[in-house]
Design a protein around this motif. Structure first.
Motif, PDB file in Angstrom:
ATOM      1  N   GLY A 232       0.832  -1.190   0.000  1.00 18.70           N
ATOM      2  CA  GLY A 232       0.000   0.000   0.000  1.00 18.70           C
ATOM      3  C   GLY A 232       0.870   1.244   0.000  1.00 18.70           C
ATOM      4  O   GLY A 232       1.767   1.398  -0.829  1.00 18.70           O
ATOM      5  N   LYS A 233       0.642   2.123   0.984  1.00 18.26           N
ATOM      6  CA  LYS A 233       1.413   3.361   1.096  1.00 18.26           C
ATOM      7  C   LYS A 233       2.624   3.225   2.011  1.00 18.26           C
ATOM      8  O   LYS A 233       3.306   4.213   2.286  1.00 18.26           O
ATOM      9  N   LEU A 234       2.893   2.004   2.471  1.00 20.26           N
ATOM     10  CA  LEU A 234       3.973   1.781   3.414  1.00 20.26           C
ATOM     11  C   LEU A 234       5.200   1.188   2.720  1.00 20.26           C
ATOM     12  O   LEU A 234       5.069   0.346   1.827  1.00 20.26           O
ATOM     13  N   SER A 235       6.368   1.637   3.153  1.00 21.14           N
ATOM     14  CA  SER A 235       7.630   1.089   2.658  1.00 21.14           C
ATOM     15  C   SER A 235       8.409   0.527   3.847  1.00 21.14           C
ATOM     16  O   SER A 235       8.514   1.175   4.891  1.00 21.14           O
ATOM     17  N   PHE A 236       8.969  -0.678   3.665  1.00 23.82           N
ATOM     18  CA  PHE A 236       9.709  -1.365   4.720  1.00 23.82           C
ATOM     19  C   PHE A 236      11.181  -1.458   4.321  1.00 23.82           C
ATOM     20  O   PHE A 236      11.526  -2.159   3.368  1.00 23.82           O
ATOM     21  N   PHE A 237      12.027  -0.717   5.033  1.00 24.63           N
ATOM     22  CA  PHE A 237      13.473  -0.797   4.846  1.00 24.63           C
ATOM     23  C   PHE A 237      14.008  -1.791   5.878  1.00 24.63           C
ATOM     24  O   PHE A 237      13.631  -1.727   7.051  1.00 24.63           O
ATOM     25  N   VAL A 238      14.907  -2.677   5.456  1.00 20.11           N
ATOM     26  CA  VAL A 238      15.321  -3.759   6.339  1.00 20.11           C
ATOM     27  C   VAL A 238      16.832  -3.965   6.295  1.00 20.11           C
ATOM     28  O   VAL A 238      17.437  -3.969   5.222  1.00 20.11           O
ATOM     29  N   ARG A 239      17.418  -4.145   7.473  1.00 18.19           N
ATOM     30  CA  ARG A 239      18.785  -4.629   7.595  1.00 18.19           C
ATOM     31  C   ARG A 239      18.775  -5.773   8.591  1.00 18.19           C
ATOM     32  O   ARG A 239      18.192  -5.665   9.664  1.00 18.19           O
ATOM     33  N   HIS A 240      19.424  -6.865   8.225  1.00 15.16           N
ATOM     34  CA  HIS A 240      19.486  -8.029   9.099  1.00 15.16           C
ATOM     35  C   HIS A 240      20.879  -8.148   9.680  1.00 15.16           C
ATOM     36  O   HIS A 240      21.873  -7.944   8.981  1.00 15.16           O
ATOM     37  N   SER A 241      20.962  -8.460  10.972  1.00 15.99           N
ATOM     38  CA  SER A 241      22.246  -8.653  11.629  1.00 15.99           C
ATOM     39  C   SER A 241      22.489 -10.134  11.855  1.00 15.99           C
ATOM     40  O   SER A 241      21.713 -10.812  12.522  1.00 15.99           O
TER      41      SER A 241
END
Length: 260
Positions: A232-241
């Protein structure tokens, strides 16, 4: 004690790819205004997720559903593999809401607000131990607010209040930390210390983050230029450790003093 044993069991058994949050076609509307429509996303253990969206995109509503304050009208949310409607291990989750959701007339001292982070939802009246009070003192020291312990929360400035809420969220050593615009109203020096703290926790502690922020520079600087997913109108930025826990101390509250 039982909750602590369950938490320890979870840490031993969980792997870096265990699902911490699962959003399955989650939808919500205010009257005729559709805010969230079939949102699908999964947060894995040790992820740092930055949630970005325009005003009115439903970011805060989504966080409130994840922490059990609002129910989705359609779809399902699962926490640590359990449907949110049946989830009971709320001590695994730390939550810092937007400061504008706080009632400044709430009659509590800073120490009382911070120690309330130790209470389970079924144990609001339990007696605090000396160990609890020591953890509260450490959290207050970490956020550089020990001198505010006996002040009423409503007497503080916006930046001071947010430090209190951060201390409250960290006191219980959560496995999932949910932050809704945590640096609003905080001075630049405190913002920098806060980002240092959460980066350290993400890299060296068994903790997963979901944070709403308008600080695009911080989001992109740590999580990358492009979102991993949009819904939708949401953006998910992700970094995994993938880093192993390498802190000699397991408590989170040592971090700022150690690195500052």
């Amino acid at each position: 004690m039982e909750e602590r044993q369950q938490s320890a069991h979870y840490v031993r058994e969980a792997g870096c790819h265990r699902e911490i949050i699962a959003l399955d076609r989650v939808s919500f509307a205010f009257g005729t205004q559709q805010v969230l429509d079939d949102v699908n996303f999964a947060v894995q253990e040790r992820d740092f997720v930055g949630l970005i969206g325009a005003n009115g995109a439903g970011k805060t509503t989504l966080l409130r559903m994840i922490v059990g304050l609002t129910k989705p009208q359609r779809g399902e949310i699962r926490l640590f593999g359990t449907p949110a409607a049946r989830f009971r291990d709320w001590h695994l989750i730390g939550y810092v809401p937007q400061r504008n959701h706080f009632n400044p007339l709430f009659p509590a001292t800073v120490r009382e607000v911070v120690t309330s982070g130790l209470y389970g939802r079924r144990k609001l009246l339990r007696r605090l131990t000396k160990a609890d009070m020591d953890r509260a003192a450490d959290a207050l020291d970490t956020l550089d607010i020990p001198d505010l312990a006996d002040k009423r929360i409503g007497e503080l400035s916006g930046g001071q209040q947010q430090r209190v809420f951060l201390a409250r969220a960290l006191i219980n050593n959560p496995k999932l930390l949910i932050l809704d615009e945590p640096t609003v109203g905080i001075d630049m020096e405190t913002q920098l210390n806060f980002f240092q703290l959460i980066k350290h926790m993400h890299q060296h502690h068994d903790i997963t983050f979901l944070m709403v922020s308008h600080d695009l520079e911080m989001i992109r600087g740590y999580l990358g230029e492009r979102p991993k997913a949009t819904s939708g109108k949401l953006s998910f930025f992700v970094r995994h450790s993938h880093d192993l826990e390498d802190c000699a101390e397991t408590d989170l509250v040592h971090t700022l003093r150690k690195e500052g």
